[in-house]
Design an enzyme around this catalytic site. Structure first.
Site, PDB file in Angstrom:
ATOM      1  N   CYS A   1     -45.037  26.830 -19.628  1.00  0.00           N
ATOM      2  CA  CYS A   1     -45.936  26.691 -18.468  1.00  0.00           C
ATOM      3  C   CYS A   1     -47.330  26.303 -18.953  1.00  0.00           C
ATOM      4  CB  CYS A   1     -46.050  28.023 -17.730  1.00  0.00           C
ATOM      5  SG  CYS A   1     -44.475  28.667 -17.163  1.00  0.00           S
TER       6      CYS A   1
ATOM      7  N   ASP B   1     -37.681  39.879  -3.079  1.00  0.00           N
ATOM      8  CA  ASP B   1     -36.439  39.580  -3.791  1.00  0.00           C
ATOM      9  C   ASP B   1     -35.783  40.905  -4.126  1.00  0.00           C
ATOM     10  OD1 ASP B   1     -35.210  37.016  -4.824  1.00  0.00           O
ATOM     11  OD2 ASP B   1     -37.351  36.522  -4.862  1.00  0.00           O
TER      12      ASP B   1
ATOM     13  N   ARG C   1     -40.641  36.030 -14.465  1.00  0.00           N
ATOM     14  CA  ARG C   1     -39.762  35.559 -15.548  1.00  0.00           C
ATOM     15  C   ARG C   1     -40.463  35.699 -16.898  1.00  0.00           C
ATOM     16  NH1 ARG C   1     -37.897  30.852 -12.051  1.00  0.00           N
ATOM     17  NH2 ARG C   1     -36.108  31.762 -10.981  1.00  0.00           N
TER      18      ARG C   1
ATOM     19  N   ARG D   1     -27.693  25.884  -2.401  1.00  0.00           N
ATOM     20  CA  ARG D   1     -28.767  25.433  -3.289  1.00  0.00           C
ATOM     21  C   ARG D   1     -28.668  26.095  -4.665  1.00  0.00           C
ATOM     22  NH1 ARG D   1     -30.157  28.784   0.714  1.00  0.00           N
ATOM     23  NH2 ARG D   1     -31.702  30.417   0.450  1.00  0.00           N
TER      24      ARG D   1
ATOM     25  N   ARG E   1     -27.296  31.212  -6.622  1.00  0.00           N
ATOM     26  CA  ARG E   1     -27.297  32.483  -5.904  1.00  0.00           C
ATOM     27  C   ARG E   1     -26.898  32.279  -4.443  1.00  0.00           C
ATOM     28  NH1 ARG E   1     -31.046  35.928  -8.058  1.00  0.00           N
ATOM     29  NH2 ARG E   1     -32.364  34.097  -8.326  1.00  0.00           N
ATOM     30  N   TYR E   2     -27.471  31.255  -3.831  1.00  0.00           N
ATOM     31  CA  TYR E   2     -27.187  30.942  -2.430  1.00  0.00           C
ATOM     32  C   TYR E   2     -26.247  29.739  -2.411  1.00  0.00           C
ATOM     33  CZ  TYR E   2     -31.638  33.468  -2.118  1.00  0.00           C
ATOM     34  OH  TYR E   2     -32.645  34.382  -2.257  1.00  0.00           O
TER      35      TYR E   2
ATOM     36  N   CYS F   1     -45.937  37.431 -14.075  1.00  0.00           N
ATOM     37  CA  CYS F   1     -44.777  36.542 -13.906  1.00  0.00           C
ATOM     38  C   CYS F   1     -43.456  37.316 -13.859  1.00  0.00           C
ATOM     39  CB  CYS F   1     -44.735  35.558 -15.059  1.00  0.00           C
ATOM     40  SG  CYS F   1     -43.282  34.491 -15.003  1.00  0.00           S
TER      41      CYS F   1
ATOM     42  N   CYS G   1     -48.929  33.541 -16.315  1.00  0.00           N
ATOM     43  CA  CYS G   1     -49.448  34.491 -15.335  1.00  0.00           C
ATOM     44  C   CYS G   1     -49.039  35.892 -15.781  1.00  0.00           C
ATOM     45  CB  CYS G   1     -48.874  34.169 -13.964  1.00  0.00           C
ATOM     46  SG  CYS G   1     -49.046  32.412 -13.566  1.00  0.00           S
TER      47      CYS G   1
ATOM     48  N   ASP H   1     -42.565  41.354  -7.820  1.00  0.00           N
ATOM     49  CA  ASP H   1     -41.269  41.771  -8.367  1.00  0.00           C
ATOM     50  C   ASP H   1     -41.446  42.880  -9.402  1.00  0.00           C
ATOM     51  OD1 ASP H   1     -39.539  39.923  -6.984  1.00  0.00           O
ATOM     52  OD2 ASP H   1     -40.573  38.354  -8.123  1.00  0.00           O
TER      53      ASP H   1
ATOM     54  N   LYS I   1     -33.504  36.894  -1.449  1.00  0.00           N
ATOM     55  CA  LYS I   1     -34.754  37.205  -0.743  1.00  0.00           C
ATOM     56  C   LYS I   1     -34.462  37.698   0.655  1.00  0.00           C
ATOM     57  CE  LYS I   1     -37.581  33.544  -2.671  1.00  0.00           C
ATOM     58  NZ  LYS I   1     -36.501  33.192  -3.593  1.00  0.00           N
TER      59      LYS I   1
HETATM   60  S1  SF4 Z   1     -45.473  32.547 -12.523  1.00  0.00           S
HETATM   61 FE1  SF4 Z   1     -44.365  32.511 -14.491  1.00  0.00          FE
HETATM   62  S2  SF4 Z   1     -43.130  30.657 -14.403  1.00  0.00           S
HETATM   63 FE2  SF4 Z   1     -44.740  30.441 -12.843  1.00  0.00          FE
HETATM   64  S3  SF4 Z   1     -46.448  29.375 -13.863  1.00  0.00           S
HETATM   65 FE3  SF4 Z   1     -46.843  31.574 -14.035  1.00  0.00          FE
HETATM   66  S4  SF4 Z   1     -45.948  32.128 -16.010  1.00  0.00           S
HETATM   67 FE4  SF4 Z   1     -45.066  30.163 -15.475  1.00  0.00          FE
END
Ligand code: SF4
Length: 371
Positions: free
Chosen positions: A101, A308, A110, A92, A88-89, A108, A105, A271, A315
């Site tokens: 994971c 973002d 993603r 990097r 994206r940038y 999350c 979360c 997000d 960002k």
């Molecule tokens: S925020 Fe998403 S990618 Fe990061 S540890 Fe939690 S579930 Fe996994």
């Protein structure tokens, strides 16, 4: 107790009432669940608003998808030239090694891409293509390993990826983004720490922490193992309603991070991930929290509050501004706000300022520019 992965297991361990199981099963059918022992132990089962539980125990609200929410909220796909890479940038890239994971979360960004039912990791061939992309793009100065969680890899596998960067001259920095030090601190073994390091190139590590209680003795010890090995530690925190959206919690968290030798780096505005509206705050809430940090806490405790921009536009810092440019016909100056909220003219209209306009009067703009 090991990692809990189903509503039935959560119920068995007193983390959710039995009558909630059917509703949570519907959530679990859509979004992965993993509640590791290290975080489960922190949950106060008597508190229906426990901030650790809120982050990791599924909630029927996750099936409330809003029109503004997006499956790819920060636009990774639009910037993915080859599988596993997000460029994206200019200087990097992200390298996504795994979709797995230690904890899933509930907020999350993603969440549509992570979980055990997704492909477990980049195939050997896909990884080779991703490394070739990095090798053939000399503008790439930094590689950021992200996920899923890169520290879910075995030390041997992580070491082999890190070693590949040692041979790419233009890659000077490798950064690892992870939640493992708080979700599964015992996983940060001396062998894993050794695997994070590359000869002659620094590895930075950004730890995802959202609440001061996550920094347990074990998590602190895991961070110490990395800091003692010479790995600079940064933090990432997501601003979450009901978890860390008060001045007290945010201040305590930032101090605890610094005490663990973790420099607060980013405070992310939530997000627009599907089913996460119950976590999102107003931007003004984040700005107010940042003002409180600025006014009352050490400079070491200041993250950058970022949003973002949906669609892959990157960002942007969205914290408050403390300076305002004031223009008039014959001069320009700034007004700067101090940590108590008082406003000051800059430069001051000091009596000892020598200027063609006369003692104590501001220089005309033209005269100032020509000096
Ligand atoms: S925020 Fe998403 S990618 Fe990061 S540890 Fe939690 S579930 Fe996994």
């Amino acid at each position: 107790m090991t990692t809990l992965r189903t509503p039935a297991q959560l119920c068995e361990h007193g983390l959710t009432p039995p009558d909630r199981q059917p509703a949570l099963a519907a959530v679990a059918a859509h979004y992965a669940v993993a509640v590791p022992d290290a975080l489960a132990q922190l949950i106060d089962r008597a508190d229906p608003k426990d901030p650790i539980a809120r982050q990791i125990i599924p909630d029927p609200a996750e099936l409330d998808h809003r029109p503004e929410e997006l499956t790819d909220p920060i636009g990774d796909d639009a910037h993915s030239p080859v599988e596993g890479i997000v460029h994206r940038y200019r200087d990097r890239v992200l390298l996504k090694l795994s979709h797995v994971c230690s904890v899933y979360c509930r907020f999350c960004f993603r969440r549509e891409m992570v979980g055990p039912d997704k492909p477990n990791a980049l195939s050997k061939q896909a990884l080779a293509r991703a490394l070739e992309y990095i090798r053939t793009h000399p503008e790439i100065w930094e590689v950021i390993l992200t996920g899923g969680d890169p520290l879910i890899l075995s030390p041997r596998r992580l070491h082999s990826v890190m070693n590949a960067f040692a041979d790419i001259d233009h890659v000077k920095i490798v950064r690892i983004h992870t939640r493992v030090p708080v979700a599964d601190p015992k996983r940060v073994t001396p062998a894993l720490v050794r695997a994070m390091k590359i000869k002659v190139k620094p590895t930075y590590l950004a730890v995802h922490v959202n609440h001061p209680r996550e920094l347990t003795a074990d998590a602190r010890a895991a961070c110490s193992r990395m800091a003692d090995a010479g790995i600079p530690l940064l933090s990432q925190t997501v601003l979450l309603a009901g978890v860390n959206d008060t001045p007290e919690v945010m201040g305590e968290l930032m101090r605890a991070l610094v005490e663990c030798r973790i420099k607060p780096y980013y405070l992310h505005h939530g997000d627009l991930a599907p089913g996460t509206s119950h976590f999102r705050t107003e931007v003004t809430t984040g700005q107010q929290l940042m003002r409180n940090l600025r006014g009352r806490f050490s400079g070491l405790c200041q993250p950058t509050y970022v949003l973002d921009i949906p669609g892959g536009h990157g960002k942007s810092p969205v914290g408050s501004t403390y300076i305002e440019r004031v223009e008039s016909d014959d001069c320009t100056h700034f007004v700067v706000e101090d940590f108590n909220g008082r406003r000051h003219r800059y430069p001051p209209q000091a009596a000892n300022v020598e200027s063609p306009g006369g003692r104590g009067r501001p220089l005309p703009l033209q005269a100032r520019q020509s000096r």
